[in-house]
Motif scaffolding. Sequence first.
Motif: not given
Length: 526
Positions: A182-184, A286-292, A316-322
């Motif tokens: 993911l880009p962000r 600048e990524g790419p960023f990964k699911i965490w 519930e606490f899952t997001y795109a991260a470094p």
Amino acid sequence: MQTRMCPDDVAWEQAEEISDNWLAQFLKNDVLRPIGNFVLDHNEGIGTEFAILKKGSYNISLRLKDENEATIIRLSQPGAVFFPEEKVVNEVAMMRFLTDKTSIPIPFIHHSGTKKESPLELSPFIIMDYIEHETKMYDALNTPGCPTDERGILDSAIDEDRLEMLYGQLAGILLQLFTPSLPRIGSLSQIDDFTWEVTRRPLSMNMNKLVRLGSLPRSKLPDLRTTFTTTSSYVEALADLNMEHLVHQRNDSVESADDCRRKFVARRLFCKLARDKRLTDPLLEEGPFKIWCDDLRPANVLLHENLKIAGVVDWEFTYAAPAEFSYAPPWWLLIERPEYWLEGLEDWTRTFDYRLKTFLKVMTEYEDSAIQQGRLKEDQRLSGHMCQSWESGDFWVIYAALHSFAFDVIYWQKIDPPFFGPPENPEGAWKERLDLLDEKEKYEMEQLVARKLKEMNTRILAWDPDEYTVAFSQQLKRQREEADEAHTIHKAVDNEVENKGNETGTSGFSETHTLSDKLAATHLSN
């Protein structure tokens, strides 16, 4: 000296009281029945049994089932979750994203909604399939006979073949999470059936805990619409949160003046390292960023009777991260966190290092097989990155950034020496680092020390809960006031009845009836 910062016990007690009283209403049929009917309406009228399934850390789940299938409704607990609407929206988007992009067995979502849309307007909710299972990965790895009310720990005598089989499945889950890019940095929003975008802040488990138990004002968190385009900017924001935590936690944050100084120095130096971009890899800036997933751990991995994975829950606490977050090997290989390890951090490190070798061995085997089958590309391997993260100490940087209450013990033992050299006296290392602070920072430190020492003389509740937690707290207060008033009236009734009985030589039963009518009228007028 504290090995970890204690939560604000006043805030914790209040949060637990609200959550416990909110959960107590689910024992009433006049609450369960509307919820059951609500689930039936969204489940095509199928279901013969409805009951409470479990209470988790953040939610309560109730199951509707018949002889063939089952559905659950999961409601967020006031007092436990301080971002309930945001949490549910994020989780629904992420679960649908992972269902589309991976083969991880995840419950199918039938419906979700806000507190206003929930039965009896209880709280934000998700209705999803129930995954039949025999046990959990936690139970398969935990020490046999460990009491349920005690913290689990990996069975030291576990059969190696069994451990490799269980670790191998966990490795497969992590590799699938690592595959999408993911880009962000932030939380996902579903744009249409096939499109997701990072549009909101990365809502983390640590953020919820800081507001709930660390007296952190919600205004100190990144704004809801804030996303991050660089790894260093996000790590710097996390470092700032650790400092804000120390500043704002009203009770139990420090033991003494020197303890406050020690914690201030650690956080200020960590912020400097983050600001100077010494904590992150410039190649991954600048990524790419990964699911965490903050909450991915053995307790949320469901197993069949043959110990094969049946499903993975609680996203519930899952997001795109470094990417560095995914590169760090999972702390939960030992089940227990390093800051809670009874034998201390160094023993945890030695034990983890031993078990990590097994985990990386089976992950490499999984990677080799997936690459041969065309399910994974060579540059999507994780095992080498995890090994490097552990050996370089990057693992500890990520852990300290993500676990604010554990920050101090991790910083002084695992982060400070590699960056600033071994201290002459480890217990007084903070004194040796004072020269790294400028005069303004030293002044800020002493101002904070003075305030903290003054605050230790009183214990008040200072927190910033969400509107639903506040609303239920106020409701609970009104109920108690009404109960106290009723008790006072009943006591007056009893006294008057007793006096009338003494005057007439009777028990006063007829007068009791009249006074009971008065009592009912009093309640109606209120």
